[in-house]
Structures are given as C-alpha cells and as structure tokens.
Design a protein around this motif. Structure first.
Motif, PDB file in Angstrom:
ATOM      1  N   UNK A  77      -6.011 122.663  98.971  1.00 11.70           N
ATOM      2  CA  UNK A  77      -6.865 122.558  97.784  1.00 11.70           C
ATOM      3  C   UNK A  77      -6.766 123.823  96.934  1.00 11.70           C
ATOM      4  N   UNK A  78      -6.635 124.961  97.611  1.00  6.25           N
ATOM      5  CA  UNK A  78      -6.604 126.239  96.902  1.00  6.25           C
ATOM      6  C   UNK A  78      -5.403 126.361  95.974  1.00  6.25           C
ATOM      7  N   UNK A  79      -4.402 125.543  96.155  1.00  6.93           N
ATOM      8  CA  UNK A  79      -3.228 125.592  95.280  1.00  6.93           C
ATOM      9  C   UNK A  79      -3.559 125.133  93.858  1.00  6.93           C
ATOM     10  N   UNK A  80      -4.777 124.630  93.675  1.00  4.91           N
ATOM     11  CA  UNK A  80      -5.218 124.245  92.334  1.00  4.91           C
ATOM     12  C   UNK A  80      -5.911 125.392  91.603  1.00  4.91           C
ATOM     13  N   UNK A  81      -5.975 126.554  92.207  1.00  6.07           N
ATOM     14  CA  UNK A  81      -6.682 127.684  91.586  1.00  6.07           C
ATOM     15  C   UNK A  81      -6.042 128.106  90.268  1.00  6.07           C
ATOM     16  N   UNK A  82      -4.756 127.800  90.085  1.00  6.75           N
ATOM     17  CA  UNK A  82      -4.071 128.151  88.836  1.00  6.75           C
ATOM     18  C   UNK A  82      -3.863 126.937  87.932  1.00  6.75           C
ATOM     19  N   UNK A  83      -4.539 125.836  88.232  1.00 10.15           N
ATOM     20  CA  UNK A  83      -4.386 124.628  87.413  1.00 10.15           C
ATOM     21  C   UNK A  83      -4.760 124.939  85.962  1.00 10.15           C
ATOM     22  N   UNK A  84      -4.058 124.305  85.042  1.00 12.17           N
ATOM     23  CA  UNK A  84      -4.309 124.609  83.619  1.00 12.17           C
ATOM     24  C   UNK A  84      -5.613 124.005  83.114  1.00 12.17           C
ATOM     25  N   UNK A  85      -6.206 123.074  83.877  1.00 13.05           N
ATOM     26  CA  UNK A  85      -7.446 122.436  83.435  1.00 13.05           C
ATOM     27  C   UNK A  85      -8.665 123.155  84.016  1.00 13.05           C
ATOM     28  N   UNK A  86      -9.583 123.655  83.164  1.00 11.28           N
ATOM     29  CA  UNK A  86     -10.812 124.262  83.684  1.00 11.28           C
ATOM     30  C   UNK A  86     -11.629 123.292  84.528  1.00 11.28           C
ATOM     31  N   UNK A  98     -21.001 116.727  99.539  1.00 13.49           N
ATOM     32  CA  UNK A  98     -21.202 116.243 100.902  1.00 13.49           C
ATOM     33  C   UNK A  98     -22.630 115.738 101.049  1.00 13.49           C
ATOM     34  N   UNK A  99     -22.759 114.503 101.453  1.00 11.33           N
ATOM     35  CA  UNK A  99     -24.090 113.906 101.625  1.00 11.33           C
ATOM     36  C   UNK A  99     -24.439 113.711 103.105  1.00 11.33           C
ATOM     37  N   UNK A 100     -23.451 113.775 103.963  1.00 10.91           N
ATOM     38  CA  UNK A 100     -23.660 113.609 105.396  1.00 10.91           C
ATOM     39  C   UNK A 100     -23.818 114.992 106.018  1.00 10.91           C
ATOM     40  N   UNK A 101     -25.002 115.345 106.543  1.00 14.98           N
ATOM     41  CA  UNK A 101     -25.182 116.682 107.129  1.00 14.98           C
ATOM     42  C   UNK A 101     -24.250 116.976 108.298  1.00 14.98           C
ATOM     43  N   UNK A 102     -23.657 115.935 108.883  1.00 17.39           N
ATOM     44  CA  UNK A 102     -22.736 116.165 110.002  1.00 17.39           C
ATOM     45  C   UNK A 102     -21.352 116.600 109.533  1.00 17.39           C
ATOM     46  N   UNK A 103     -21.076 116.464 108.233  1.00 18.02           N
ATOM     47  CA  UNK A 103     -19.775 116.865 107.699  1.00 18.02           C
ATOM     48  C   UNK A 103     -19.770 118.360 107.408  1.00 18.02           C
ATOM     49  N   UNK A 104     -18.820 119.058 107.995  1.00 14.40           N
ATOM     50  CA  UNK A 104     -18.690 120.498 107.773  1.00 14.40           C
ATOM     51  C   UNK A 104     -17.456 120.771 106.910  1.00 14.40           C
ATOM     52  N   UNK A 105     -17.631 121.606 105.917  1.00  6.91           N
ATOM     53  CA  UNK A 105     -16.549 121.937 104.983  1.00  6.91           C
ATOM     54  C   UNK A 105     -16.159 123.394 105.174  1.00  6.91           C
ATOM     55  N   UNK A 106     -14.896 123.629 105.471  1.00  7.41           N
ATOM     56  CA  UNK A 106     -14.408 125.003 105.617  1.00  7.41           C
ATOM     57  C   UNK A 106     -14.334 125.660 104.238  1.00  7.41           C
ATOM     58  N   UNK A 107     -14.766 126.915 104.114  1.00  8.41           N
ATOM     59  CA  UNK A 107     -14.776 127.573 102.797  1.00  8.41           C
ATOM     60  C   UNK A 107     -13.383 127.974 102.343  1.00  8.41           C
ATOM     61  N   UNK A 108     -13.229 128.120 101.045  1.00  6.85           N
ATOM     62  CA  UNK A 108     -11.999 128.692 100.494  1.00  6.85           C
ATOM     63  C   UNK A 108     -11.865 130.141 100.947  1.00  6.85           C
ATOM     64  N   UNK A 109     -10.651 130.647 100.914  1.00 11.53           N
ATOM     65  CA  UNK A 109     -10.413 132.022 101.342  1.00 11.53           C
ATOM     66  C   UNK A 109     -11.079 133.014 100.396  1.00 11.53           C
ATOM     67  N   UNK A 110     -11.310 134.207 100.889  1.00 10.10           N
ATOM     68  CA  UNK A 110     -11.926 135.265 100.081  1.00 10.10           C
ATOM     69  C   UNK A 110     -11.106 135.521  98.822  1.00 10.10           C
ATOM     70  N   UNK A 111      -9.785 135.599  98.970  1.00  6.59           N
ATOM     71  CA  UNK A 111      -8.935 135.923  97.825  1.00  6.59           C
ATOM     72  C   UNK A 111      -9.037 134.853  96.737  1.00  6.59           C
ATOM     73  N   UNK A 112      -9.066 133.588  97.130  1.00  6.39           N
ATOM     74  CA  UNK A 112      -9.168 132.502  96.147  1.00  6.39           C
ATOM     75  C   UNK A 112     -10.523 132.538  95.455  1.00  6.39           C
ATOM     76  N   UNK A 113     -11.580 132.806  96.213  1.00  8.51           N
ATOM     77  CA  UNK A 113     -12.921 132.881  95.611  1.00  8.51           C
ATOM     78  C   UNK A 113     -13.017 134.034  94.617  1.00  8.51           C
TER      79      UNK A 113
END
Length: 464
Positions: A77-86, A98-113
C-alpha cells in the motif's frame, strides 16, 4: 450491465478460488468508470503482478480502494505514497475503514508516515493525523514536528513522552497544543488543574480527571459546576464523595457509584439507575485497565451493571471472569463478549444471534470463531424461522441434497447462504448464477469452475 451480471461479477471478485489470470483481467477492468470491483482490489495476499496492475490503474478509485484495503500489508500500500492524486495519498494516509474490532491493521512505516505528514496537500496531512492506525512510536515523534496539529496529536502519547517533550508542549506557542498537554499533565499537577478550571473550554475535562485542591472541589460542589464530571474525579475528597452520593441529580449519583475505591456494599447502597442500552464505555478506570487482571476482576465481580459491561469489553478477561460474565443475564454484557473476547462460549453467541438477528452484534456473534457449527443442520434445517434455517448451511455434516434444498428456501438469506456453499450441486450452482438474488453468492462459491468464472467476466463485459 445487467444487475445480476454485476452481482455475479462481484461474487467472482471475492471467490477464494479465482485464478490469477482472471484476477488480472478483472483488475484491469474500468467498470464503465467505476473501476474494478472493490473485492478484487481488497483481496488478501494479492500477487505482485496484481499489485502492479492496481498501482498503474488509470482510475484513481481503483488505487483508493487498494490504499484502504485492510487485507493488504502496509508495504504494498505504501507504494502509493508518491501517487499523483491527492485523493489516493489521503486514502493511504488514513488507511482502512475498519468496523470489526477483531480486525487488526498493521501501521505504515515511520518513513512513509513522515512523508505523508509533510505532503503538500492539506487533505493528506489531515487524513494522516485522523488515522486510527498510527504506530505509537510515530505518534511520539510528532511532539517536535513543525505542525501544531501534529504536536497536538502527539499529546495522545503523553505518558510515554520524554520529560523534555512534555515541558515543551506545555509551553507550546499554539494555545490548542498547550491546552491538550495541560489536560494530560493536570492529572498529577494541581496548579495546572487550577489554571484549566479558569478556561471554559477545558473546565469540565479538568474537573473529571485533574488533581484538585480541596478549595476548588468545594467551590465546584457548592456552585454545582459540571457535577457529573467532578463526581468521577479520582482526587475528590471522601467527604465530598459521600455528599454527592445523595445528590438529587441522577447522573451525579451514577458517576459516584462507579468510583473505583468504593467497596461493593457502599457502591450498591447508592440510588442509581442504569439504562438498558448503556454500554459502560465511559467508565474510564476500567477502560484504562482492560489489560490489567486486577482492574478486570474488581469490575467483573461487581454487582454494578456498568462495571460488568465495561469489563466485558476486554479481550483479556481470565477464563474464570469470562465464565462469570457469561452467566450474567445482561444482553449488553453478552454483546460485548461476542464482539471482543476470543473464547466467548457458544451458548452466549447463540443467545446474541437469537436475540438480535440481522444486527451488527448478531453478525459479530455469527462470525465469531467459536460460533457453533456441528449439529446445526439437525437442529435448524426445518426451523420455522428462515434465519435459523440459514445456520444449517454452516454444519460440516450438511449434505449436498440439503444444501440444494436450502438454495430454494422461501427466505432469501437462506437461499444466498446455500448458493455460496461448495457442496451445492454444480447444476444448481450454474442456475444460481442467473438468479439475481443468488448471483453474488454463486459467483463467490469456491466450487465454481474456472470456465464458469470466465463466462461471468464475459457476460459482464470484462475485456479478455
């Protein structure tokens, strides 16, 4: 596109047996400007060839769909950080809905953030700061950022910040940052609390959690200033607690009844009322202790409904407390257990399903890993309620003949469940592809042959 062709296509897009060549064909589809089906963009474990197609897709909606996929790992997903569309970059910055509390999402890397936080588009920066998926270490790092909005967000990590960063935030040139920091620092500093009490924007929160001097506490009680907030303040003197326990305001008495230092006898002597649908989310000391066995025990063994409900939100309840709460005849407790605890007993999940069929809580119960499967066909295949007949499809012992019978059931939800079951005979599965209400389930059926999937794409106008 004919509606049931679109439904069948949507089903094929989420079919776990979809071969890569058909997946790539589907991902390249523009859908008349709508882009590829969302389920194709948000499949788990997309191969690199599929990611490449998505990243280069001319429709920004396709790239946005992938940016917000909860099933995709952060790196692709992070490969979209340079996408031309804001819009695409903002979707990446916020992350999956995420609407399901059981779903865990890994964060983007520090550098991408870091890159997204300094994006030239304000919408991207705002989306990142609003994201619920930021790593704690990145939140801490924003304490020294040039953006006041970022520094204000860093206050969320107050207790983990170095003393120097906390001091700097308390003296920040931005008043919003100073106020946010002071509302955290006031929990241990009476002077900071006194300053906040003079500010109408922060007085209520300071009374709820700040370290109070007696004079301020007495004045607020006498003036009846934000009494429900004050009643929950951990530093409220004991004699004032007793005075407010008999306050004419029901909200004040309820807040007093939830105080952690009360023993059970005193707690239950207070005249309080709990609403049937009050979830207990506002009991701060329990919310802060959802991983603390002692806090959970004090709340779970209490006779106070809101403390039981607050404890039931913890996925870390020890087995004895889980059994205890599972026996509480409280629908809200059962709902919380079904949503949050990985070992919720089958009978609790069935009670939630039976009571709330068609609601979010019932769906959470039914999709729980411990929701029963064995024996459901014998129990429910001939049940008068179609919502229960649908459960028979879950049974590993259900026969192909039963699944086919249920695919003709009078209740649409039962027919749809049967259409997606791999035991459905192939002849009936092919028929279901042409039935509008069943096309999506049939398209997602793992037993659907590859040539039938290709035919679905052909009929929906997906170019070969």
């Amino acid at each position: 596109m004919v509606a049931f062709h679109a439904s069948a296509l949507d089903g094929v897009a989420r079919n776990p047996s979809l071969p890569t060549p058909l997946l790539l064909r589907l991902l390249a589809f523009d859908g008349g400007g709508a882009g590829p089906p969302r389920h194709a963009l948000q499949r788990a474990g997309l191969p690199e060839s599929a990611v490449v197609v998505i990243l280069a897709h001319p429709n920004p909606g396709a790239r946005i769909g992938f940016a917000m996929s909860a099933r995709a790992e952060p790196a692709p997903r992070a490969r979209l950080a340079d996408d031309h569309s804001p819009g695409v970059r903002a979707a990446l910055a916020y992350g999956p809905e995420v609407y399901d509390p059981r779903t865990k999402v890994a964060p983007l890397s520090h550098a991408v953030c870091v890159r997204l936080l300094d994006d030239p588009a304000p919408s991207v920066r705002t989306a990142l700061l609003d994201s619920p998926h930021l790593a704690p270490s990145f939140v801490m790092s924003m304490a020294t950022h040039h953006s006041s909005a970022a520094r204000r967000k860093a206050v969320r990590a107050w207790e983990a910040l170095p003393p120097g960063d906390r001091s700097a935030l308390l003296a920040d040139p931005d008043p919003g940052v100073r106020r946010a920091g002071a509302l955290r620092e006031c929990r241990r500093d009476a002077h900071v609390t006194a300053e906040l009490l003079r500010d109408p924007k922060s007085a209520a929160e300071a009374l709820r959690c700040g370290l109070l001097v007696r004079a301020d506490a007495e004045r607020c009680v006498a003036e009846r200033t934000h009494l429900p907030a004050l009643a929950g303040n951990p530093s409220l003197p004991a004699d004032l607690v007793e005075r407010l326990a008999a306050d004419p305001d029901e909200a004040v008495r309820l807040a007093i009844s939830l105080r952690p230092e009360l023993d059970e006898t005193r707690r239950m002597e207070i005249d309080f009322t709990v609403g049937d649908f009050d979830r207990g989310d506002g009991v701060q000391w329990v919310r802060d202790g959802l991983t603390d066995p002692e806090v959970l025990r004090r709340a779970a063994v209490s006779a106070h409904p809101l403390l039981q409900r607050a404890a039931a939100r913890s996925p870390h309840l020890p087995s004895d407390l889980l059994r205890l709460l599972a026996r509480v005849e409280d629908p809200v407790v059962e709902n919380h257990l079904g949503i949050h605890h990985p070992d919720t007993p089958e009978e609790v999940l069935m009670r939630v399903f039976a009571r709330l069929g068609g609601t979010f809580s019932a769906w959470m119960a039914e999709t729980h890993p411990r929701f029963p499967r064995e024996g459901l066909a014998a129990r429910y295949a001939d049940h008068p309620d179609g919502n229960y007949r649908r459960l028979a499809v879950r049974d590993p012992a259900a026969t192909p003949a039963l699944i086919e019978r249920l695919s003709h059931d009078p209740t649409v939800w039962t027919r749809q469940a049967a259409a997606g079951d791999p035991r459905l005979p192939l002849r009936r599965l092919r028929e279901a592809l042409d039935v509008p209400q069943l096309a999506s389930g049939a398209g997602a059926n793992p037993a659907l042959p590859e040539d039938e999937m290709a035919a679905v794409l052909d009929r929906a106008g997906v170019p070969a």
